[in-house]
Design a protein around this motif. Structure first.
Motif, PDB file in Angstrom:
ATOM      1  N   ILE A 254       0.833  -1.205   0.000  1.00  0.00           N
ATOM      2  CA  ILE A 254       0.000   0.000   0.000  1.00  0.00           C
ATOM      3  C   ILE A 254       0.864   1.250   0.000  1.00  0.00           C
ATOM      4  CG2 ILE A 254      -1.658   1.321   1.383  1.00  0.00           C
ATOM      5  CD1 ILE A 254      -2.671  -1.457   2.415  1.00  0.00           C
ATOM      6  N   TRP A 255       1.823   1.280   0.933  1.00  0.00           N
ATOM      7  CA  TRP A 255       2.631   2.487   1.107  1.00  0.00           C
ATOM      8  C   TRP A 255       3.910   2.368   0.293  1.00  0.00           C
ATOM      9  CZ3 TRP A 255      -0.024   6.350   2.993  1.00  0.00           C
ATOM     10  CH2 TRP A 255      -1.178   6.038   3.696  1.00  0.00           C
ATOM     11  N   VAL A 256       3.732   2.374  -1.027  1.00  0.00           N
ATOM     12  CA  VAL A 256       4.889   2.299  -1.921  1.00  0.00           C
ATOM     13  C   VAL A 256       4.903   3.535  -2.828  1.00  0.00           C
ATOM     14  CG1 VAL A 256       5.111  -0.218  -1.922  1.00  0.00           C
ATOM     15  CG2 VAL A 256       3.576   0.854  -3.564  1.00  0.00           C
ATOM     16  N   THR A 257       6.090   3.956  -3.178  1.00  0.00           N
ATOM     17  CA  THR A 257       6.258   5.139  -4.033  1.00  0.00           C
ATOM     18  C   THR A 257       6.367   4.705  -5.496  1.00  0.00           C
ATOM     19  OG1 THR A 257       8.657   4.973  -3.951  1.00  0.00           O
ATOM     20  CG2 THR A 257       7.600   6.269  -2.201  1.00  0.00           C
ATOM     21  N   ARG A 267      12.323  -6.165 -10.589  1.00  0.00           N
ATOM     22  CA  ARG A 267      12.708  -7.435  -9.944  1.00  0.00           C
ATOM     23  C   ARG A 267      11.702  -8.550 -10.197  1.00  0.00           C
ATOM     24  NH1 ARG A 267      17.723  -6.433  -9.657  1.00  0.00           N
ATOM     25  NH2 ARG A 267      18.330  -4.776  -8.223  1.00  0.00           N
ATOM     26  N   GLY A 268      10.589  -8.227 -10.840  1.00  0.00           N
ATOM     27  CA  GLY A 268       9.582  -9.263 -11.121  1.00  0.00           C
ATOM     28  C   GLY A 268       8.821  -9.717  -9.889  1.00  0.00           C
ATOM     29  N   VAL A 269       8.774  -8.866  -8.859  1.00  0.00           N
ATOM     30  CA  VAL A 269       8.051  -9.222  -7.631  1.00  0.00           C
ATOM     31  C   VAL A 269       6.547  -9.227  -7.914  1.00  0.00           C
ATOM     32  CG1 VAL A 269       7.492  -8.454  -5.268  1.00  0.00           C
ATOM     33  CG2 VAL A 269       9.840  -8.226  -6.153  1.00  0.00           C
ATOM     34  N   GLY A 270       5.857 -10.281  -7.455  1.00  0.00           N
ATOM     35  CA  GLY A 270       4.399 -10.326  -7.577  1.00  0.00           C
ATOM     36  C   GLY A 270       3.767  -9.615  -6.391  1.00  0.00           C
ATOM     37  N   VAL A 271       2.606  -9.033  -6.618  1.00  0.00           N
ATOM     38  CA  VAL A 271       1.907  -8.325  -5.545  1.00  0.00           C
ATOM     39  C   VAL A 271       0.526  -8.957  -5.350  1.00  0.00           C
ATOM     40  CG1 VAL A 271       0.821  -6.125  -4.893  1.00  0.00           C
ATOM     41  CG2 VAL A 271       3.135  -6.148  -5.876  1.00  0.00           C
ATOM     42  N   ALA A 272       0.148  -9.156  -4.079  1.00  0.00           N
ATOM     43  CA  ALA A 272      -1.218  -9.619  -3.777  1.00  0.00           C
ATOM     44  C   ALA A 272      -1.947  -8.456  -3.128  1.00  0.00           C
ATOM     45  CB  ALA A 272      -1.172 -10.810  -2.831  1.00  0.00           C
ATOM     46  N   SER A 273      -2.913  -7.913  -3.827  1.00  0.00           N
ATOM     47  CA  SER A 273      -3.673  -6.786  -3.282  1.00  0.00           C
ATOM     48  C   SER A 273      -4.946  -7.303  -2.608  1.00  0.00           C
ATOM     49  CB  SER A 273      -4.018  -5.811  -4.409  1.00  0.00           C
ATOM     50  OG  SER A 273      -4.625  -4.667  -3.846  1.00  0.00           O
ATOM     51  N   ASN A 274      -5.259  -6.726  -1.458  1.00  0.00           N
ATOM     52  CA  ASN A 274      -6.386  -7.216  -0.640  1.00  0.00           C
ATOM     53  C   ASN A 274      -7.310  -6.052  -0.290  1.00  0.00           C
ATOM     54  OD1 ASN A 274      -5.048 -10.033   0.150  1.00  0.00           O
ATOM     55  ND2 ASN A 274      -3.521  -8.434   0.361  1.00  0.00           N
ATOM     56  N   PRO A 275      -8.045  -5.535  -1.264  1.00  0.00           N
ATOM     57  CA  PRO A 275      -8.767  -4.281  -1.028  1.00  0.00           C
ATOM     58  C   PRO A 275      -9.775  -4.320   0.124  1.00  0.00           C
ATOM     59  CG  PRO A 275      -9.375  -5.281  -3.150  1.00  0.00           C
ATOM     60  CD  PRO A 275      -8.179  -5.998  -2.657  1.00  0.00           C
ATOM     61  N   LYS A 280     -11.128  -2.512   5.537  1.00  0.00           N
ATOM     62  CA  LYS A 280     -11.691  -2.823   6.854  1.00  0.00           C
ATOM     63  C   LYS A 280     -10.757  -2.418   7.985  1.00  0.00           C
ATOM     64  CE  LYS A 280     -14.352  -6.316   9.250  1.00  0.00           C
ATOM     65  NZ  LYS A 280     -13.624  -6.942  10.346  1.00  0.00           N
ATOM     66  N   LEU A 281      -9.445  -2.651   7.753  1.00  0.00           N
ATOM     67  CA  LEU A 281      -8.469  -2.286   8.785  1.00  0.00           C
ATOM     68  C   LEU A 281      -7.989  -0.843   8.616  1.00  0.00           C
ATOM     69  CD1 LEU A 281      -6.387  -5.597   8.815  1.00  0.00           C
ATOM     70  CD2 LEU A 281      -7.863  -4.785  10.648  1.00  0.00           C
ATOM     71  N   ALA A 282      -8.557  -0.135   7.645  1.00  0.00           N
ATOM     72  CA  ALA A 282      -8.167   1.256   7.356  1.00  0.00           C
ATOM     73  C   ALA A 282      -6.655   1.379   7.149  1.00  0.00           C
ATOM     74  CB  ALA A 282      -8.638   2.196   8.473  1.00  0.00           C
ATOM     75  N   ASP A 283      -6.080   0.375   6.459  1.00  0.00           N
ATOM     76  CA  ASP A 283      -4.640   0.387   6.178  1.00  0.00           C
ATOM     77  C   ASP A 283      -4.276   1.435   5.137  1.00  0.00           C
ATOM     78  OD1 ASP A 283      -4.109  -1.727   7.880  1.00  0.00           O
ATOM     79  OD2 ASP A 283      -4.343  -3.243   6.318  1.00  0.00           O
ATOM     80  N   GLY A 284      -5.187   1.653   4.204  1.00  0.00           N
ATOM     81  CA  GLY A 284      -4.893   2.544   3.085  1.00  0.00           C
ATOM     82  C   GLY A 284      -5.268   1.863   1.782  1.00  0.00           C
ATOM     83  N   ILE A 285      -4.905   2.502   0.673  1.00  0.00           N
ATOM     84  CA  ILE A 285      -5.287   1.995  -0.654  1.00  0.00           C
ATOM     85  C   ILE A 285      -4.026   1.793  -1.487  1.00  0.00           C
ATOM     86  CG2 ILE A 285      -6.564   2.525  -2.761  1.00  0.00           C
ATOM     87  CD1 ILE A 285      -8.393   4.312  -1.002  1.00  0.00           C
ATOM     88  N   ALA A 286      -3.831   0.582  -1.958  1.00  0.00           N
ATOM     89  CA  ALA A 286      -2.623   0.285  -2.743  1.00  0.00           C
ATOM     90  C   ALA A 286      -2.725   0.925  -4.131  1.00  0.00           C
ATOM     91  CB  ALA A 286      -2.463  -1.228  -2.875  1.00  0.00           C
ATOM     92  N   PRO A 287      -1.619   1.428  -4.663  1.00  0.00           N
ATOM     93  CA  PRO A 287      -1.654   2.030  -6.005  1.00  0.00           C
ATOM     94  C   PRO A 287      -1.691   0.974  -7.114  1.00  0.00           C
ATOM     95  CG  PRO A 287       0.563   2.166  -5.111  1.00  0.00           C
ATOM     96  CD  PRO A 287      -0.288   1.544  -4.040  1.00  0.00           C
TER      97      PRO A 287
END
Ligand SMILES: [Zn+2]
Length: 439
Positions: A254-257, A267-275, A280-287
């Motif tokens: 979520i908190w990535v620039t 680097r070919g890193v995979g991302v798992a987004s969990n909106p 629900k946890l008010a973590d933020g919104i992934a770009p």
């Protein structure tokens, strides 16, 4: 078993849909896909009439803690710190049986809502593997390696993770896979992260980690392990220590620039987004739109049932498609096609499960039939739109995994579902009692 499935629509990928299509399955694989006329070439194959259905690739849950179904609804409406405190105190009372039953329940919920594979991180990997095997699903299993300020604990969990890989990777005819699960950069120090990474390389398996979930995560990691970040981001730090690679799947991000996203792409890193969990946890919104634009492989996950509280990827797709429209005032962001792609091919790519995620010859026969003959789904013009904006998990009619029917018209065909529902209720009540939590 040999099957030919004749369906009103076959969604091979979100961008390739066949109207009046046919999918041919031999054993555990899809061998042929085409128009309905194809069926004449396979006269002796078992015919599945799905004229009211759309066939889609089995959905892939890219980030989950399956056994947390036992903690569903136990820690709602609280910030992550308090949430973690409560959950960790319950988890300290977990027994193998709890994890087994909780994972079976999760698998049943997922199968019933069209998910055929999930990427998990939880304790008692043997119990998770057993549940996956018995229900007939596919799972990628990892032990959460949590060090905090206790190095011996980190070591012990890393060894447990390695044992799990040795024992369970490839189990159930390859339906069970394993990976290493260093929990997060604020719960594992750099040495432990690098060692987990090296072991994953040695065993040719993946790495599953939580990354950049909360705004203050970098600060917490810096303080916990004296990283001297000096304004550098977590992603930059993880890249510098050589942790990132194409076998890593990072949950949240979520908190990535912008610079971080470039590193993830490079680097070919995979991302798992969990909106849903993130909201629900008010973590933020992934770009996520930016990650997709730059070619990062993004899958969708539900996270655990303690922070979602469902494991239904149809809900997750809809949430993903709506979230960016609502918060950025742009209705073109995350289209139905992109949402469905993240729950299928995107997740397969992020997890390096090349044989999954599409209905194509040569891929695994993980197929889901969604019943379109429902008031909510009539008329059908564009099945992709329905799959993201209108279908609910309960509209799933039939689920085939590895060429085997696991669910059909309301019935789970592999395990005694009734029995497990009762066992799960009992296990959860007893767990809450031991942990001294009102449930
Ligand atoms: Zn998680």
């Amino acid at each position: 078993m040999e099957w030919k499935i004749l369906a009103r629509f076959v969604v091979q990928t979100p961008h390739r849909v066949i109207r009046n299509g046919c999918v041919v399955v031999e054993g555990d694989r899809i061998v042929d896909v085409g128009r309905a006329g194809l069926s004449g070439r396979y006269p002796r194959y078992e015919r599945v009439d799905a004229q009211d259905c759309v066939v889609i690739p089995g959905l892939i849950n890219a980030h989950c803690h399956a056994a947390m179904t036992l903690m569903r609804g136990i820690a709602d409406d609280m910030p992550l710190d308090r949430w973690l405190g409560k959950i960790w105190s319950i988890e300290s009372e977990l027994r193998r049986e709890d994890v087994y039953v909780g994972t079976v329940i999760a698998c049943l919920e997922m199968v019933r809502s069209g998910t055929t594979c999930f990427n998990d991180m939880y304790f008692y990997p043997g119990a998770v593997a057993e549940a996956v095997e018995e229900v007939g699903m596919r799972g990628v299993i990892s032990v959460p390696i949590i060090e905090l300020d206790d190095r011996a604990r980190g070591e012990r969990l890393l060894r447990e993770g390695e044992e799990a890989v040795r024992e369970h990777h490839g189990r159930a005819g390859g339906r069970v896979r394993c990976s290493f699960g260093p929990h997060a950069p604020y719960t594992c120090g750099p040495e432990l992260l690098v060692r987990a990474r090296e072991l994953a390389d040695r065993y040719h398996v993946g790495v599953h980690i939580h990354m950049a979930e909360t705004r203050d995560e970098a600060k917490r990691a810096d303080e916990a392990y004296d990283l001297g970040l000096n304004g550098r981001s977590l992603v930059e730090y993880l890249d510098e220590i050589g942790f990132l690679g194409d076998n890593v799947i990072a949950a949240h991000c979520i908190w990535v620039t912008d610079r971080d996203i470039d590193i993830l792409a490079r680097r070919g890193v995979g991302v798992a987004s969990n909106p849903v969990s993130n909201m629900k946890l008010a973590d933020g919104i992934a770009p996520v739109p930016e990650m997709l634009n730059r070619g990062v492989g993004v899958g969708l996950g539900t996270d655990g049932a303690a922070s979602n509280n469902c494991l239904d990827l149809f809900e997750e797709m809809k949430a993903a498609a709506l979230l960016y429209k609502a918060t950025r005032g742009d209705p073109t962001l995350i289209t139905a096609h992109q949402a469905l792609e993240m729950a299928t091919l995107g997740a397969a790519r992020a997890l390096r499960l090349e044989g999954l995620g599409a209905v194509e010859g040569g891929r695994k026969a993980d197929l889901v039939l969604v019943d379109l003959k429902r008031p909510r789904l009539v008329p059908t013009h564009d099945p992709i739109s329905h799959l993201v904006y209108a279908v609910k998990g309960g509209d799933v009619k039939t689920v085939m995994i590895d060429g085997r029917l696991v669910y059909d018209r309301g019935r789970i065909l592999t395990v005694d579902e009734e029995g497990f529902l009762e066992r799960a209720q009992r296990a959860s009540e007893s767990l809450m009692e031991r942990a001294g939590v009102g449930g």
